[in-house]
Design a protein around this motif. Structure first.
Motif, PDB file in Angstrom:
ATOM      1  N   PHE A 148       0.816  -1.222   0.000  1.00  0.00           N
ATOM      2  CA  PHE A 148       0.000   0.000   0.000  1.00  0.00           C
ATOM      3  C   PHE A 148       0.846   1.267   0.000  1.00  0.00           C
ATOM      4  O   PHE A 148       0.359   2.357  -0.297  1.00  0.00           O
ATOM      5  CB  PHE A 148      -0.912   0.001   1.229  1.00  0.00           C
ATOM      6  CG  PHE A 148      -0.221   0.311   2.527  1.00  0.00           C
ATOM      7  CD1 PHE A 148      -0.084   1.617   2.978  1.00  0.00           C
ATOM      8  CD2 PHE A 148       0.315  -0.704   3.313  1.00  0.00           C
ATOM      9  CE1 PHE A 148       0.576   1.909   4.165  1.00  0.00           C
ATOM     10  CE2 PHE A 148       0.966  -0.429   4.503  1.00  0.00           C
ATOM     11  CZ  PHE A 148       1.100   0.894   4.924  1.00  0.00           C
ATOM     12  N   THR A 162       8.210   0.273   3.076  1.00  0.00           N
ATOM     13  CA  THR A 162       8.448   1.693   2.795  1.00  0.00           C
ATOM     14  C   THR A 162       9.735   1.847   2.002  1.00  0.00           C
ATOM     15  O   THR A 162       9.791   2.611   1.024  1.00  0.00           O
ATOM     16  CB  THR A 162       8.564   2.496   4.118  1.00  0.00           C
ATOM     17  OG1 THR A 162       7.322   2.388   4.798  1.00  0.00           O
ATOM     18  CG2 THR A 162       8.861   3.960   3.872  1.00  0.00           C
ATOM     19  N   ASN A 213      -1.623   4.515   7.982  1.00  0.00           N
ATOM     20  CA  ASN A 213      -2.895   4.184   7.332  1.00  0.00           C
ATOM     21  C   ASN A 213      -4.077   4.623   8.169  1.00  0.00           C
ATOM     22  O   ASN A 213      -5.049   5.176   7.655  1.00  0.00           O
ATOM     23  CB  ASN A 213      -2.983   2.666   7.125  1.00  0.00           C
ATOM     24  CG  ASN A 213      -2.610   2.269   5.711  1.00  0.00           C
ATOM     25  OD1 ASN A 213      -2.739   3.052   4.783  1.00  0.00           O
ATOM     26  ND2 ASN A 213      -2.144   1.041   5.561  1.00  0.00           N
ATOM     27  N   ILE A 256       4.920  -5.074  10.995  1.00  0.00           N
ATOM     28  CA  ILE A 256       4.242  -4.297  12.044  1.00  0.00           C
ATOM     29  C   ILE A 256       4.908  -4.498  13.415  1.00  0.00           C
ATOM     30  O   ILE A 256       4.277  -4.332  14.456  1.00  0.00           O
ATOM     31  CB  ILE A 256       2.718  -4.607  12.102  1.00  0.00           C
ATOM     32  CG1 ILE A 256       2.446  -6.110  12.215  1.00  0.00           C
ATOM     33  CG2 ILE A 256       2.018  -4.030  10.883  1.00  0.00           C
ATOM     34  CD1 ILE A 256       0.964  -6.447  12.451  1.00  0.00           C
TER      35      ILE A 256
END
Ligand code: F0G
Length: 443
Positions: A130, A158, A262, A342
């Motif tokens: 994303f 990223t 997000n 995460i």
């Protein structure tokens, strides 16, 4: 011409404002920033966005980010002028967001017990996560202010996205990664796209503080989600989901929670659309932490010192956050999960995340590694690919249904944030016949 877009501090009691061309990730008092727009976009644009799905050779219509350019026009261009778009907007040949929209995965639906469930595979972006939605806008801002070098910290996605756009725009790129904690496929992308990889001893939180320090000493333009221009691009994840539902908001939107970029972006997107009269109902946000990296879960649900951390209309108890971080440091508590994407203990966007949760009457759940792996495997059984951190979404929805927070007849959108970039994880999972959805080999 009067500026139509500007940067503004998120804290209502501060509210400092800056021009779009300022390069900063916080206001002079150290608070985070939003990008604000002075004009209210007309709802007639819904039709324009829909028509652009036939892109007519225009890559800015093809792009699932720039198709919605009027709602993130911080460059303040004439959005119908293809010359201006080509000069100012960064795009990887229109590929970001192009393929991602909600999809009904029947096996996931049956497992979690919600029939109106739609999962949006953001892993099908050009760099496989994303992040491309927000990186294309951050690099657009970098280009606007003549940046030659970008910098970020990353758990892998990223850095892959940053390196990809930097390569395509001829910028240098430094990526700070926690040594030994990044999936091989993600690391390979950073090398392959020509970024300078800097391995940091410690976890993502350590890598982020190192890279922010470097940036403040002239080491480059930060493209982590603390950059408010990243947040603008990630709003399009929700635009695509809402467009798919004819702009009738679902009951729930579910994300995995890491640094909470997000979550922040979804909140800002819904706040704007509601204020602009584009939506009449506010969906509830559910953020799913890993049990091994659950700071938001702990603080939001009052599991540390008893009081529940809230945005509190712009007056959050930041001292509670500070005390929890000190408590973690003092007791050597480090984030630990196999879902390294995460594995984050100090979410940099926590305040924007809290604002989003307050606006949407949101909830925060946590799931185990095993539950995330089952979620990931189940998505695979529907013919879609996602990484373990994204498996937190089906796992979290299941848990919230069991707790009767999400109702079985609710409409739910879940965001599958990234593609599998560590093939060892599914191979190990499926070789072990004891796993719920294992597909072991025969000899
Ligand atoms: N899912 C995936 C696949 C991720 O890569 C990340 C974050 C998240 C979820 C969490 O998203 O930070 O917006 O809450 N990855 C970052 C990185 C930290 O460096 O690639 P968030």
């Amino acid at each position: 011409m009067q500026a139509q877009a500007y940067q503004k501090c998120i804290e209502p009691t501060c509210g400092l404002e800056y021009p779009i061309t300022d390069i900063r990730i916080e206001c002079d008092k150290g608070h985070m920033l939003d990008i604000k727009y002075k004009t209210i976009p007309s709802t007639s644009l819904k039709e324009v966005f829909y028509k652009r799905r036939n892109p007519m050779s225009n890559i800015f219509n093809e792009s699932g980010v720039w198709r919605f350019r009027e709602l993130l026009n911080f460059c303040q261009i004439d959005t119908e002028n293809i010359d201006q778009c080509s000069k100012r907007l960064v795009s990887l040949d229109g590929a970001e967001g192009r393929q991602s929209k909600p999809y009904h995965m029947s096996k996931v639906s049956d497992y979690v017990g919600v029939q109106n469930l739609w999962l949006q595979p953001e892993g099908y972006n050009p760099s496989g996560s994303f992040k491309d939605n927000g990186m294309t806008t951050a690099i657009t801002h970098a280009k606007l202010v003549n940046i030659k070098k970008i910098i970020c910290a990353s758990t892998g996605n990223t850095s892959a996205s940053a390196a990809m756009y930097a390569a395509n725009e001829n910028m240098e790129c430094d990526v700070y990664i926690p040594s030994g904690e990044v999936a091989p496929g993600k690391l390979g992308q950073a090398f392959q796209f020509g970024a300078q990889v800097i391995e940091v001893k410690g976890n993502f939180d350590d890598a982020l503080s190192t890279s922010l320090k470097q940036a403040s000493q002239g080491g480059g333009y930060t493209v982590n989600s603390v950059n408010p221009f990243r947040i603008e691009g990630q709003k399009t994840i929700i635009f695509r989901a809402l467009e798919f539902l004819d702009w009738n908001p679902p009951d729930w939107i579910v994300y995995p929670g890491g640094a909470l970029g997000n979550t922040s972006s979804c909140g800002k997107c819904l706040m704007e659309l509601y204020e602009w009269g584009w939506i009449k109902k506010i969906p509830r946000l559910a953020v799913v932490n890993s049990e091994g990296a659950n700071t938001l879960y702990i603080l939001y649900n009052g599991k540390f010192e008893g009081s529940k951390l809230r945005w509190n209309k712009g007056k959050p108890d930041t001292s509670l956050v500070k005390r929890y971080y000190e408590y973690m440091d003092k007791n050597g508590i480090k984030p630990k999960t196999k879902a390294t994407a995460i594995q984050i203990a100090k979410p940099a966007n926590i305040l924007k995340g809290l604002r989003a949760l307050e606006f949407t009457n949101g909830v925060v759940a946590q799931v185990s590694d095993k539950e995330m792996l089952d979620g990931m495997a189940l998505v695979g059984l529907n013919g879609f690919d996602c990484e373990m951190a994204s498996g937190a979404v089906p796992a979290g929805i299941k848990k919230l249904v069991e707790q009767e927070i999400i109702k079985k007849d609710d409409t739910v959108i879940g965001i599958l944030t990234g593609r599998q970039k560590d093939s060892g994880i599914p191979v190990d999972y499926h070789r072990n016949a004891e796993n719920k959805f294992a597909n072991p080999p025969r000899s």
